[in-house]
Design a protein around this motif. Structure first.
Motif, PDB file in Angstrom:
ATOM      1  N   ILE A  83      -4.522  19.514  -3.043  1.00 33.24           N
ATOM      2  CA  ILE A  83      -5.520  18.917  -3.946  1.00 33.24           C
ATOM      3  C   ILE A  83      -5.170  19.231  -5.404  1.00 33.24           C
ATOM      4  CG2 ILE A  83      -7.936  19.026  -4.690  1.00 33.24           C
ATOM      5  CD1 ILE A  83      -8.614  19.498  -1.657  1.00 33.24           C
ATOM      6  N   GLU A  87      -4.340  16.416  -8.278  1.00 33.03           N
ATOM      7  CA  GLU A  87      -5.140  16.311  -9.502  1.00 33.03           C
ATOM      8  C   GLU A  87      -4.309  16.518 -10.762  1.00 33.03           C
ATOM      9  OE1 GLU A  87      -8.330  19.098  -8.789  1.00 33.03           O
ATOM     10  OE2 GLU A  87      -9.446  17.631  -7.586  1.00 33.03           O
ATOM     11  N   TYR A 115      -2.148  15.068   1.847  1.00 27.75           N
ATOM     12  CA  TYR A 115      -3.340  14.680   1.056  1.00 27.75           C
ATOM     13  C   TYR A 115      -3.062  13.366   0.365  1.00 27.75           C
ATOM     14  CZ  TYR A 115      -7.253  15.060  -2.211  1.00 27.75           C
ATOM     15  OH  TYR A 115      -8.405  14.820  -2.941  1.00 27.75           O
ATOM     16  N   GLU A 118      -8.954  11.231  -2.750  1.00 24.91           N
ATOM     17  CA  GLU A 118     -10.279  11.172  -2.125  1.00 24.91           C
ATOM     18  C   GLU A 118     -10.540   9.843  -1.473  1.00 24.91           C
ATOM     19  OE1 GLU A 118     -13.483  13.392  -3.989  1.00 24.91           O
ATOM     20  OE2 GLU A 118     -12.140  13.582  -5.694  1.00 24.91           O
TER      21      GLU A 118
END
Length: 118
Positions: A83, A87, A115, A118
């Motif tokens: 994450i 980001e 990942y 979202e």
């Protein structure tokens, strides 16, 4: 098309909100895989490999390599590392012809996470 670039870094961490061996200080040789989805531009590339390498090194690898990850991420699980990586790269990678598609973080040769935002 999917463009792929792999990286490696060594780091230590301990999982303070975990009850088991990993709550103790230990280290890994991590593998980080960054994948971009897109179409080749007028130069015939989705993204310049050299530019991507420099960007990931600057934003991620130089901070993580030979570091105590708990000083950067409070609970540095593979999931939270993925994450954090997403980001810190997404806004620098996304362009008209491509976007950040996926980040893989491997703690060992057999254990990792994927990942996709979202």
């Amino acid at each position: 098309m999917i463009l792929i670039k792999e990286f490696e870094f060594d780091a230590a961490h301990n999982l303070v909100h975990y009850h088991g061996k990993c709550e103790n200080l230990h280290g890994h040789t991590y593998k980080l895989v960054v994948k971009l989805e897109g179409q080749p531009d007028e130069e015939g590339m989705i993204f310049d490999f050299v530019e991507l390498k420099n960007m990931v090194n600057e934003k991620i690898i130089n901070k993580f390599d030979h570091a105590y990850l708990n000083n950067i991420i409070p609970q540095p699980t593979a999931e939270n590392i993925a994450i954090y990586t997403w980001e810190n790269l997404e806004k620098h990678i996304n362009r008209d012809n491509c976007r950040l598609y996926e980040v893989e973080v491997w703690e060992t040769k057999t254990s990792g996470v994927i990942y996709r935002g979202e």
